[in-house]
Motif scaffolding. Structure first.
Motif, short mmCIF file in Angstrom:
data_model
loop_
_atom_site.label_atom_id
_atom_site.label_comp_id
_atom_site.label_asym_id
_atom_site.label_seq_id
_atom_site.Cartn_x
_atom_site.Cartn_y
_atom_site.Cartn_z
N ASP A 310 0.83 -1.20 0.00
CA ASP A 310 0.00 0.00 0.00
C ASP A 310 0.88 1.26 0.00
N PHE A 311 0.23 2.43 0.06
CA PHE A 311 0.96 3.69 -0.04
C PHE A 311 1.99 3.85 1.07
N TRP A 312 1.61 3.50 2.31
CA TRP A 312 2.51 3.72 3.44
C TRP A 312 3.62 2.68 3.49
N GLU A 313 3.43 1.54 2.83
CA GLU A 313 4.47 0.52 2.80
C GLU A 313 5.52 0.81 1.73
N LEU A 314 5.10 1.28 0.56
CA LEU A 314 6.04 1.52 -0.55
C LEU A 314 5.96 2.95 -1.10
N GLY A 315 4.76 3.48 -1.28
CA GLY A 315 4.62 4.80 -1.89
C GLY A 315 5.30 5.90 -1.10
N TRP A 316 5.00 5.99 0.20
CA TRP A 316 5.61 7.02 1.04
C TRP A 316 7.11 6.81 1.18
N PRO A 317 7.61 5.58 1.43
CA PRO A 317 9.06 5.39 1.45
C PRO A 317 9.74 5.80 0.14
N LEU A 318 9.06 5.58 -0.99
CA LEU A 318 9.64 5.98 -2.27
C LEU A 318 9.78 7.50 -2.35
N ILE A 319 8.75 8.22 -1.86
CA ILE A 319 8.82 9.68 -1.82
C ILE A 319 9.97 10.14 -0.93
N CYS A 320 10.08 9.51 0.24
CA CYS A 320 11.16 9.85 1.17
C CYS A 320 12.53 9.52 0.57
N PHE A 321 12.60 8.44 -0.19
CA PHE A 321 13.84 8.04 -0.86
C PHE A 321 14.29 9.12 -1.84
N VAL A 322 13.34 9.63 -2.63
CA VAL A 322 13.66 10.69 -3.59
C VAL A 322 14.12 11.95 -2.85
N VAL A 323 13.41 12.30 -1.76
CA VAL A 323 13.81 13.45 -0.95
C VAL A 323 15.22 13.23 -0.41
N GLY A 324 15.50 12.02 0.04
CA GLY A 324 16.82 11.71 0.55
C GLY A 324 17.90 11.86 -0.51
N LEU A 325 17.61 11.43 -1.74
CA LEU A 325 18.58 11.59 -2.84
C LEU A 325 18.87 13.07 -3.09
N VAL A 326 17.82 13.89 -3.05
CA VAL A 326 18.00 15.33 -3.25
C VAL A 326 18.88 15.92 -2.15
N VAL A 327 18.59 15.55 -0.90
CA VAL A 327 19.38 16.06 0.23
C VAL A 327 20.83 15.64 0.10
N ILE A 328 21.07 14.39 -0.25
CA ILE A 328 22.44 13.89 -0.40
C ILE A 328 23.13 14.62 -1.55
N GLY A 329 22.41 14.80 -2.66
CA GLY A 329 22.99 15.50 -3.81
C GLY A 329 23.37 16.94 -3.46
N VAL A 330 22.49 17.64 -2.76
CA VAL A 330 22.78 19.02 -2.35
C VAL A 330 23.98 19.04 -1.40
N GLY A 331 24.03 18.08 -0.49
CA GLY A 331 25.15 18.02 0.45
C GLY A 331 26.47 17.79 -0.24
N ILE A 332 26.50 16.89 -1.23
CA ILE A 332 27.73 16.62 -1.97
C ILE A 332 28.15 17.85 -2.77
N ALA A 333 27.16 18.51 -3.41
CA ALA A 333 27.47 19.70 -4.20
C ALA A 333 28.05 20.80 -3.32
#
Length: 340
Positions: A310-333
């Protein structure tokens, strides 16, 4: 990180008497300890013949990989840069200085590789199988060998690892005792409710105990089991790696999963890499022969019965994963810009 039992420094202590804490924490298979049994997403297979569980290190797989990479990758780069610099200078004084400095840095590289090896180039997991009919328990060791013991002869206890509330973990420890009933010959962790505390430990133990001891334990546990890790004879997929990494913080979708999305994201990436460098464990033929399942068994369940997330099992973690990638990318830059 709790690597108890996984490396030489945290190996289970054997050929020793039971401790007082182990005696006080002994769990009686005949006695119920919780009104809310839960499997803590630990069940690989359940049927009328056996219950198969994941090991204590499966839930945190990926964490050691990225922690180790933080040491190994940058320090390896620095060593390479020093060697290139020394070659360009090409004089004895610089060679001596760079060599001494490189040796010190290689110690950090070694620490990183040591951490990475906790997750990568090993087994995807180390399963534990409890045969309800024959009363035999089989457990994979990290070195690939297998423990076999009669369920009714195991000394099972609740163990707390760590000295503080924040750093401590709880697990269900099973000891194989010598004939004197006092000396620990072998040990494995039977259950590990990651971030579950004492309540989670008792819930997981009740789930295991009920399966092995109660006449209707199979039926009750079958109905209670919702998600099985898809690792029976295969590696877990990318989607489940994401689900498994974010699941321990599911109670806190915003404070846990979103706020710490960068950490969970990098752990997910580490988990994916680790899983695809590891071998899938296979039970020996004699174990499989002793655990034959009736084709018409109405209580068979594994990953094939999971259904859709369901959304909270996979959908929301996927959104958080994308947010995490952005945060990591900004931090590396930001880091690269600050350095150059």
């Amino acid at each position: 990180m709790d690597f108890t039992g996984l490396n030489r420094f945290t190996a289970y202590k054997l050929n020793r008497p039971l401790t007082e804490d182990e005696r006080k924490g002994q769990l009686d298979p005949k006695q119920s300890v919780s009104d809310e049994p839960l499997n803590w997403m630990s069940v690989i297979n359940i049927n009328n013949t056996y219950l198969e569980l994941v090991d204590r290190w499966y839930a945190i797989k990926g964490f050691a990989f990225w922690m180790g990479a933080m040491f190994a990758v940058p320090f390896t780069g620095i060593v390479v840069a020093i060697v290139v610099w020394a070659i360009e200078k090409n004089d004895l004084e610089n060679w001596i200085g760079s060599s001494v400095f490189s040796v010190l840095l290689l110690l950090f590289v070694w620490v990183g590789v040591w951490l990475i090896r906790h997750d990568a180039f090993r087994q995807t997991h180390y399963p534990i199988r409890l045969n309800r009919k024959t009363r035999q328990v089989f457990a994979y060791r990290p070195d690939g060998t297998i423990i076999q013991e009669n369920w009714d002869k195991l000394f099972i206890c609740a163990i707390t690892t760590g000295s503080s509330q924040m750093a401590s973990t709880e697990d269900i420890r099973a000891h194989v005792l010598a004939e004197d009933g006092e000396t620990v010959k072998d040990t494995f962790t039977l259950g590990y409710p990651y971030l579950g505390g004492r309540e989670g430990l008792l819930q997981l133990w009740e789930y295991i105990r009920r399966y092995m001891e109660e006449p209707d334990g199979v039926a009750k546990n079958y109905n209670l089991t919702e998600i099985c890790p898809p690792i029976d004879g295969r590696r877990e997929g990318l989607a489940f790696g994401l689900v498994a990494t974010f699941a321990p913080a599911a109670k806190w979708p915003f404070k846990g999963q979103l706020l710490f999305s960068w950490m969970l994201t990098i752990t997910t990436l580490g988990r994916w890499f680790a899983m695809y460098t590891c071998k899938v464990p296979r039970w020996p033929e004699e174990v499989e022969a002793a655990c034959q399942v009736d084709p018409d068994d109405p209580y068979q369940k594994d990953w094939r019965d999971n259904g859709k997330y369901d959304f909270w099992e996979l959908g929301w973690p996927l959104i958080c994963f994308v947010v995490g990638l952005v945060v990591i990318g900004v931090g590396i830059a930001w880091l690269v810009q600050a350095m150059f």
